[in-house]
Design a protein around this motif. Sequence first.
Motif, mmCIF file in Angstrom:
data_model
loop_
_atom_site.group_PDB
_atom_site.id
_atom_site.type_symbol
_atom_site.label_atom_id
_atom_site.label_comp_id
_atom_site.label_asym_id
_atom_site.label_seq_id
_atom_site.Cartn_x
_atom_site.Cartn_y
_atom_site.Cartn_z
ATOM 1 N N ARG A 1 43.868 52.608 12.748
ATOM 2 C CA ARG A 1 45.283 52.854 12.481
ATOM 3 C C ARG A 1 45.453 54.076 11.574
ATOM 4 O O ARG A 1 46.326 54.910 11.776
ATOM 5 C CB ARG A 1 45.896 51.611 11.819
ATOM 6 C CG ARG A 1 47.360 51.742 11.437
ATOM 7 C CD ARG A 1 48.225 51.996 12.645
ATOM 8 N NE ARG A 1 49.647 52.003 12.303
ATOM 9 C CZ ARG A 1 50.591 52.492 13.101
ATOM 10 N NH1 ARG A 1 50.263 53.020 14.269
ATOM 11 N NH2 ARG A 1 51.850 52.457 12.751
ATOM 12 N N GLY A 2 44.581 54.166 10.553
ATOM 13 C CA GLY A 2 44.642 55.298 9.646
ATOM 14 C C GLY A 2 44.416 56.615 10.375
ATOM 15 O O GLY A 2 45.132 57.591 10.150
ATOM 16 N N ALA A 3 43.440 56.616 11.263
ATOM 17 C CA ALA A 3 43.130 57.823 12.028
ATOM 18 C C ALA A 3 44.321 58.210 12.902
ATOM 19 O O ALA A 3 44.684 59.382 13.009
ATOM 20 C CB ALA A 3 41.892 57.592 12.892
ATOM 21 N N GLN A 4 44.942 57.198 13.491
ATOM 22 C CA GLN A 4 46.098 57.443 14.348
ATOM 23 C C GLN A 4 47.241 58.090 13.544
ATOM 24 O O GLN A 4 47.837 59.074 13.986
ATOM 25 C CB GLN A 4 46.543 56.102 14.933
ATOM 26 C CG GLN A 4 47.526 56.206 16.070
ATOM 27 C CD GLN A 4 47.945 54.825 16.549
ATOM 28 O OE1 GLN A 4 47.839 53.829 15.817
ATOM 29 N NE2 GLN A 4 48.420 54.764 17.774
ATOM 30 N N LEU A 5 47.510 57.538 12.382
ATOM 31 C CA LEU A 5 48.591 58.096 11.553
ATOM 32 C C LEU A 5 48.258 59.518 11.103
ATOM 33 O O LEU A 5 49.121 60.397 11.103
ATOM 34 C CB LEU A 5 48.837 57.208 10.327
ATOM 35 C CG LEU A 5 49.414 55.820 10.629
ATOM 36 C CD1 LEU A 5 49.323 54.921 9.403
ATOM 37 C CD2 LEU A 5 50.857 55.937 11.116
ATOM 38 N N ALA A 6 47.004 59.747 10.747
ATOM 39 C CA ALA A 6 46.612 61.062 10.252
ATOM 40 C C ALA A 6 46.622 62.110 11.351
ATOM 41 O O ALA A 6 47.063 63.243 11.137
ATOM 42 C CB ALA A 6 45.225 60.982 9.615
ATOM 43 N N HIS A 7 46.156 61.748 12.543
ATOM 44 C CA HIS A 7 46.015 62.735 13.624
ATOM 45 C C HIS A 7 47.227 62.811 14.543
ATOM 46 O O HIS A 7 47.531 63.870 15.077
ATOM 47 C CB HIS A 7 44.776 62.428 14.465
ATOM 48 C CG HIS A 7 43.488 62.683 13.746
ATOM 49 N ND1 HIS A 7 42.862 63.905 13.753
ATOM 50 C CD2 HIS A 7 42.719 61.875 12.970
ATOM 51 C CE1 HIS A 7 41.749 63.844 13.023
ATOM 52 N NE2 HIS A 7 41.649 62.620 12.531
ATOM 53 N N GLN A 8 47.879 61.652 14.787
ATOM 54 C CA GLN A 8 49.002 61.654 15.735
ATOM 55 C C GLN A 8 50.352 61.307 15.106
ATOM 56 O O GLN A 8 51.386 61.607 15.682
ATOM 57 C CB GLN A 8 48.731 60.661 16.874
ATOM 58 C CG GLN A 8 47.820 61.209 17.960
ATOM 59 C CD GLN A 8 46.535 60.415 18.063
ATOM 60 O OE1 GLN A 8 46.550 59.195 17.952
ATOM 61 N NE2 GLN A 8 45.428 61.103 18.243
ATOM 62 N N GLY A 9 50.328 60.648 13.970
ATOM 63 C CA GLY A 9 51.581 60.204 13.371
ATOM 64 C C GLY A 9 52.085 58.941 14.033
ATOM 65 O O GLY A 9 51.360 58.280 14.785
ATOM 66 N N ASN A 10 53.323 58.618 13.787
ATOM 67 C CA ASN A 10 53.945 57.441 14.385
ATOM 68 C C ASN A 10 55.349 57.843 14.831
ATOM 69 O O ASN A 10 56.329 57.622 14.131
ATOM 70 C CB ASN A 10 54.001 56.299 13.353
ATOM 71 C CG ASN A 10 54.683 55.064 13.900
ATOM 72 O OD1 ASN A 10 54.880 54.941 15.113
ATOM 73 N ND2 ASN A 10 55.054 54.149 13.016
ATOM 74 N N TRP A 11 55.393 58.484 16.011
ATOM 75 C CA TRP A 11 56.658 59.086 16.451
ATOM 76 C C TRP A 11 57.696 58.054 16.865
ATOM 77 O O TRP A 11 58.869 58.393 16.999
ATOM 78 C CB TRP A 11 56.401 60.104 17.564
ATOM 79 C CG TRP A 11 55.873 61.387 17.003
ATOM 80 C CD1 TRP A 11 54.593 61.845 17.052
ATOM 81 C CD2 TRP A 11 56.617 62.376 16.276
ATOM 82 N NE1 TRP A 11 54.493 63.053 16.401
ATOM 83 C CE2 TRP A 11 55.716 63.408 15.919
ATOM 84 C CE3 TRP A 11 57.952 62.496 15.881
ATOM 85 C CZ2 TRP A 11 56.107 64.535 15.193
ATOM 86 C CZ3 TRP A 11 58.346 63.607 15.166
ATOM 87 C CH2 TRP A 11 57.423 64.615 14.832
ATOM 88 N N ASP A 12 57.256 56.801 17.056
ATOM 89 C CA ASP A 12 58.256 55.764 17.327
ATOM 90 C C ASP A 12 59.238 55.678 16.170
ATOM 91 O O ASP A 12 60.401 55.336 16.337
ATOM 92 C CB ASP A 12 57.580 54.392 17.491
ATOM 93 C CG ASP A 12 56.755 54.342 18.768
ATOM 94 O OD1 ASP A 12 56.951 55.238 19.611
ATOM 95 O OD2 ASP A 12 55.915 53.438 18.905
ATOM 96 N N PRO B 1 55.673 62.465 11.727
ATOM 97 C CA PRO B 1 54.652 63.375 12.246
ATOM 98 C C PRO B 1 53.265 63.030 11.703
ATOM 99 O O PRO B 1 53.149 62.299 10.718
ATOM 100 C CB PRO B 1 55.098 64.746 11.739
ATOM 101 C CG PRO B 1 56.031 64.492 10.619
ATOM 102 C CD PRO B 1 56.527 63.077 10.721
ATOM 103 N N ALA B 2 52.241 63.547 12.343
ATOM 104 C CA ALA B 2 50.868 63.359 11.869
ATOM 105 C C ALA B 2 50.719 63.951 10.469
ATOM 106 O O ALA B 2 51.287 65.001 10.178
ATOM 107 C CB ALA B 2 49.903 64.054 12.828
ATOM 108 N N CYS B 3 49.926 63.304 9.609
ATOM 109 C CA CYS B 3 49.647 63.869 8.271
ATOM 110 C C CYS B 3 49.117 65.295 8.417
ATOM 111 O O CYS B 3 49.507 66.207 7.677
ATOM 112 C CB CYS B 3 48.589 63.046 7.540
ATOM 113 S SG CYS B 3 48.949 61.299 7.391
ATOM 114 N N PHE B 4 48.204 65.438 9.397
ATOM 115 C CA PHE B 4 47.515 66.713 9.521
ATOM 116 C C PHE B 4 48.388 67.809 10.138
ATOM 117 O O PHE B 4 47.994 68.978 10.174
ATOM 118 C CB PHE B 4 46.217 66.531 10.338
ATOM 119 C CG PHE B 4 45.199 65.646 9.643
ATOM 120 C CD1 PHE B 4 45.366 65.260 8.318
ATOM 121 C CD2 PHE B 4 44.063 65.196 10.316
ATOM 122 C CE1 PHE B 4 44.436 64.447 7.673
ATOM 123 C CE2 PHE B 4 43.120 64.387 9.678
ATOM 124 C CZ PHE B 4 43.312 64.000 8.362
#
Lengths: 312, 215
Positions: B129-140, B144-147
């Motif tokens: 989940r952390g990787a998803q938030l960092a790389h892709q974000g949560n556009w729902d 945006p992604a952290c990165f």
Amino acid sequence: MIRWINRLTQNGKFHPMWIVLAVTGVLIVAAIVLVPARYEGSKEPRQNVAATPRQLPAANLPEPDSGQHDLMQTPHGVQPVHFTPPSERDMPSGELGDMIKLGRNIFEHTQIYAKGLVGNGLNCVNCHLDAGRKADSAPLWAAYVMFPAYRSKNHKVNSFEDRLAGCFRFSMNGTAPEYNSKEMIALTSYSYWLAKGAPTGVELAGRGYPEPGNPPLPPDAQRGAAVFQANCAICHGADGQGSKVNGQYAFPPLWGNDSYNAGAGMHSVKNAAAFIKANMPLGKGNSLSLQESWDVAQFVNSHDRPADPRVK
Amino acid sequence: MKFARCSSAGILLILLMSAQAGLSHADAQAGATIAKNGTGSVAACMQCHGANGEGQAAAGFPRLAGQNRDYLAKQLADFKAKLRTNPLMQPIASALSTAQMNDVADYYASLPAWKPGPGIASSTAQTTRGAQLAHQGNWDKGMPACFACHGENGAGIAPHFPGIAGQNATYIASQLKDWQTGARLNDPQGLMKAVADKLSAADISAVSAYLENPK
């Protein structure tokens, strides 16, 4: 008048069909004269924007390239269909999966994976946020199901590959990939996979950028400059030239040699305003007012950038 | 066009002038002395931030080594201006002059930045989940992604977006919560507040754990 027509008809010199023919003729002549005139308008160098800030949107601009305004319009009252693209973790494995992944990589890191085809510093994902998944940011899944389609931009029925070629030619200021090339097949595969399960030929909610509506006042580049410095400069730079890390743009340049060319959809102030309103600043979409979005779009598009390759 | 050219020339001039003003004060050597020995009224930075600016994970004292200098200098100024509340840092920053802030910022910026190491942070589920938030974000939720702003793999994009990769989870989590509650107010244009507000408590734990050692 009617008596005169009756007399002519009786004389055998006139038939009512002549009126129909005459009107049709006038319309054809008008179309021949007016349509090229409109296109000529797009060739005019875009200058003196600050001096003539009242220039109205879209009227003199090249046809948009965003794949939204020039396609089929949803009939009034018909609700667009909602669609959610498959999750990244459900990407298939095997040869097709590899091709889909390559497509995603090209889309996110165009500068690396399609280097030879790009003539500026942009990546596809700059305008199609979240790797082409985000609704209201010209998502690939919503575009994919709407082709083939007639486009007024080039006056012909376009395949999806034609549409992608347009992106490379205008938005990326580069060269279209060959239609049987790895890049074209990969991008098509990625788009196809993102649209998995979506109905074909149906307007999906979130397609293109949301219609922004007209601003209260005509867009003004000078007001837009202030909007830009307050909201956009932190990422795109006070000079609009983006921000580089290790030689690659971390934030995209909005004008100048490394940005989209004058034939790109984003060079339509209306399209840019629509994108900005819904998506900018990143993570704070819809925080700018309609007026601010149009003004800053006018400001961004008032700068020099690579020429429209159709106008030479 | 004329207007655009004039304004960009003006902006460029202002940027050049401010860059020069910043540099003329900075002295990494003087900064190193403050970091190691403190000043008459200020304790040594390394007491909390580690001998090499690596921070103290258990206490949630952040890593400073390799962080971009403009960001560090701004944080010290913001503590002084009470835009960031922290009972430990506030008195320290308040006792530093602007020149000393710039010196310390320069020193820590000159230390080696974090490099990916072996091992993973916390559980697998959190990491995914952390990787998803960092790389892709949560556009729902429009996040945006952290990165997207903190740079490829979280290395930061100077001058406004700090490096977040290799930062300890306790610190990251406390900052995200501070933005949510309004205890931290110094993010430009409220950009971080907008992101933090879209994170659940579980997301905060996941992304903080991931950022300790992102891949």
